[in-house]
Design a protein around this motif. Structure first.
Motif, mmCIF file in Angstrom:
data_model
loop_
_atom_site.group_PDB
_atom_site.id
_atom_site.type_symbol
_atom_site.label_atom_id
_atom_site.label_comp_id
_atom_site.label_asym_id
_atom_site.label_seq_id
_atom_site.Cartn_x
_atom_site.Cartn_y
_atom_site.Cartn_z
ATOM 1 N N PHE A 147 1.251 -52.382 1.651
ATOM 2 C CA PHE A 147 2.346 -51.808 0.873
ATOM 3 C C PHE A 147 3.692 -52.350 1.345
ATOM 4 N N GLN A 148 3.882 -52.420 2.658
ATOM 5 C CA GLN A 148 5.118 -52.959 3.218
ATOM 6 C C GLN A 148 5.315 -54.409 2.827
ATOM 7 N N GLN A 149 4.245 -55.209 2.856
ATOM 8 C CA GLN A 149 4.338 -56.628 2.514
ATOM 9 C C GLN A 149 4.684 -56.840 1.046
ATOM 10 N N VAL A 150 4.095 -56.033 0.174
ATOM 11 C CA VAL A 150 4.300 -56.221 -1.268
ATOM 12 C C VAL A 150 5.642 -55.657 -1.723
ATOM 13 N N GLU A 151 5.982 -54.459 -1.260
ATOM 14 C CA GLU A 151 7.174 -53.777 -1.758
ATOM 15 C C GLU A 151 8.387 -53.916 -0.848
ATOM 16 N N ALA A 152 8.192 -54.510 0.344
ATOM 17 C CA ALA A 152 9.278 -54.641 1.316
ATOM 18 C C ALA A 152 9.912 -53.290 1.604
ATOM 19 N N MET A 153 9.072 -52.271 1.664
ATOM 20 C CA MET A 153 9.522 -50.901 1.890
ATOM 21 C C MET A 153 8.343 -50.080 2.390
ATOM 22 N N PRO A 154 8.556 -49.212 3.367
ATOM 23 C CA PRO A 154 7.458 -48.365 3.834
ATOM 24 C C PRO A 154 6.961 -47.434 2.729
ATOM 25 N N LEU A 155 5.695 -47.118 2.783
ATOM 26 C CA LEU A 155 5.074 -46.256 1.787
ATOM 27 C C LEU A 155 5.757 -44.895 1.705
ATOM 28 N N TYR A 156 6.079 -44.300 2.853
ATOM 29 C CA TYR A 156 6.675 -42.961 2.844
ATOM 30 C C TYR A 156 8.023 -42.968 2.137
ATOM 31 N N ARG A 157 8.786 -44.062 2.309
ATOM 32 C CA ARG A 157 10.110 -44.124 1.679
ATOM 33 C C ARG A 157 9.987 -44.301 0.167
ATOM 34 N N TYR A 158 8.994 -45.071 -0.236
ATOM 35 C CA TYR A 158 8.755 -45.254 -1.666
ATOM 36 C C TYR A 158 8.441 -43.907 -2.321
ATOM 37 N N HIS A 159 7.575 -43.138 -1.660
ATOM 38 C CA HIS A 159 7.215 -41.819 -2.183
ATOM 39 C C HIS A 159 8.433 -40.899 -2.213
ATOM 40 N N LEU A 160 9.260 -40.944 -1.190
ATOM 41 C CA LEU A 160 10.463 -40.125 -1.144
ATOM 42 C C LEU A 160 11.379 -40.444 -2.313
ATOM 43 N N ARG A 161 11.539 -41.710 -2.613
ATOM 44 C CA ARG A 161 12.413 -42.093 -3.730
ATOM 45 C C ARG A 161 11.865 -41.592 -5.062
ATOM 46 N N LEU A 162 10.541 -41.564 -5.211
ATOM 47 C CA LEU A 162 9.959 -41.015 -6.437
ATOM 48 C C LEU A 162 10.295 -39.531 -6.568
ATOM 49 N N ARG A 163 10.197 -38.803 -5.471
ATOM 50 C CA ARG A 163 10.492 -37.367 -5.504
ATOM 51 C C ARG A 163 11.972 -37.120 -5.794
ATOM 52 N N LEU A 164 12.832 -37.915 -5.186
ATOM 53 C CA LEU A 164 14.266 -37.722 -5.412
ATOM 54 C C LEU A 164 14.667 -38.139 -6.831
ATOM 55 N N ALA A 165 13.997 -39.151 -7.377
ATOM 56 C CA ALA A 165 14.269 -39.527 -8.765
ATOM 57 C C ALA A 165 13.881 -38.400 -9.710
ATOM 58 N N ARG A 166 12.810 -37.689 -9.371
ATOM 59 C CA ARG A 166 12.428 -36.522 -10.174
ATOM 60 C C ARG A 166 13.503 -35.443 -10.068
ATOM 61 N N ALA A 167 14.095 -35.304 -8.903
ATOM 62 C CA ALA A 167 15.191 -34.349 -8.741
ATOM 63 C C ALA A 167 16.364 -34.725 -9.640
ATOM 64 N N LEU A 168 16.694 -36.002 -9.709
ATOM 65 C CA LEU A 168 17.778 -36.452 -10.595
ATOM 66 C C LEU A 168 17.495 -36.067 -12.045
ATOM 67 N N ASP A 169 16.232 -36.172 -12.433
ATOM 68 C CA ASP A 169 15.831 -35.807 -13.791
ATOM 69 C C ASP A 169 16.011 -34.317 -14.032
ATOM 70 N N LEU A 170 15.666 -33.504 -13.050
ATOM 71 C CA LEU A 170 15.609 -32.055 -13.238
ATOM 72 C C LEU A 170 16.912 -31.319 -12.925
ATOM 73 N N LEU A 171 17.890 -32.004 -12.359
ATOM 74 C CA LEU A 171 19.117 -31.313 -11.952
ATOM 75 C C LEU A 171 19.827 -30.632 -13.120
ATOM 76 N N GLY A 172 19.637 -31.162 -14.312
ATOM 77 C CA GLY A 172 20.263 -30.542 -15.475
ATOM 78 C C GLY A 172 19.581 -29.275 -15.932
ATOM 79 N N ARG A 173 18.394 -28.965 -15.381
ATOM 80 C CA ARG A 173 17.629 -27.804 -15.842
ATOM 81 C C ARG A 173 17.602 -26.659 -14.834
#
Length: 276
Positions: A209-235
């Motif tokens: 995962f690190q080799q392909v995405e140039a990012m640790p797996l845990y950080r990638y998952h964190l960004r997905l969760r925070l992007a969901r927060a950006l979506d839901l902040l209006g609700r």
């Protein structure tokens, strides 16, 4: 009933912006489709897979996808829940000016080499700001056009985006991992659990995962969760509940992590998308 709902948000001579929501009923490959113009598609909720010939890409909130004009593609939804995307069409001359030449194919027709690129947190925040501001009708046309072009510029920037490159086998492993993570964003996954789901050892998974995405797996998952927060902040009125729903241990944990990634707290971002 159609699988899609399309909400036009902005349409000028420079840029067209639409909010597209898909119910995800098509679990397997859809019929082939193609678009008349090149679209820049920013998924912000859910996940789907886009197939162009033998080339697949997982579309989720860390990605920008290029739907090249007249290029046949199919879509599938291996994870339930459908998806939602912000869809941009930029006037061709302006898009050529914004896109680095190395990302474009040679020839008269404007087309991108790859199906997509990973975007950074600032671009994710711009997606949310543009969508919320337009849907709430609080952004004037000039402001919205500027936000849209800034989003495109950042999402195509060589220093602010990333194009994954790997062997087909490693790319498929990373894609399977993304689907596992997207299946339950609030779950507190362990490496062992993810590794079992994709059929490799935890050590190999983290390395690839690190080799392909140039990012640790845990950080990638964190960004997905925070992007969901950006979506839901209006609700959400209660930001503590939002943080807990996304798997954060407390409001302070959610708020400090959000601020570290986006440069402002959830409450500050929420105020920025309110009436002005």
């Amino acid at each position: 009933m159609s699988q899609f709902t399309v909400q036009p948000l902005l349409d000028t001579g420079t840029v067209r912006v639409r909010d597209i929501v898909c119910s995800g009923e098509c679990r397997h490959r859809s019929d082939e489709e193609c678009s008349a113009a090149t679209h820049l598609v920013f998924p912000y909720r859910g996940v789907f897979v886009r197939h162009v010939g033998r080339n697949d890409v997982v579309a989720e909130a860390n990605q920008l996808l290029f739907f090249n004009a007249a290029e046949a593609y199919q879509v599938s939804h291996p994870v339930e829940g459908g998806d939602a995307c912000l869809d941009l069409v930029v006037e061709e001359g302006q898009l050529r000016e914004l896109a680095p030449k190395g990302q474009l194919r040679t020839g008269d027709r404007l087309a991108f080499h790859r199906q997509g690129r990973r975007i950074d947190p600032r671009a994710q925040a711009l997606v949310a700001l543009l969508r919320h501001s337009l849907s709430r009708n609080v952004a004037e046309t000039l402001e919205a056009e500027t936000l849209a072009l800034t989003l495109v510029r950042r999402s195509l920037g060589e220093h602010t985006s990333h194009a994954a490159g790997a062997s087909p086998g490693r790319q498929k492993l990373v894609d399977r991992t993304k689907l596992v993570l997207s299946s339950d964003l609030s779950r507190r996954w362990t490496l062992a659990e993810i590794a079992v789901e994709v059929g490799v050892s935890p050590v190999y998974l983290t390395q690839v995962f690190q080799q392909v995405e140039a990012m640790p797996l845990y950080r990638y998952h964190l960004r997905l969760r925070l992007a969901r927060a950006l979506d839901l902040l209006g609700r959400y009125d209660n930001l503590t509940t939002l943080g807990m729903d996304l798997g954060f241990s407390s409001h302070s944990h959610f708020s400090s992590t959000f601020r570290q990634v986006y440069g402002r707290t959830p409450a500050e971002f929420q105020r920025s998308i309110g009436s002005r």
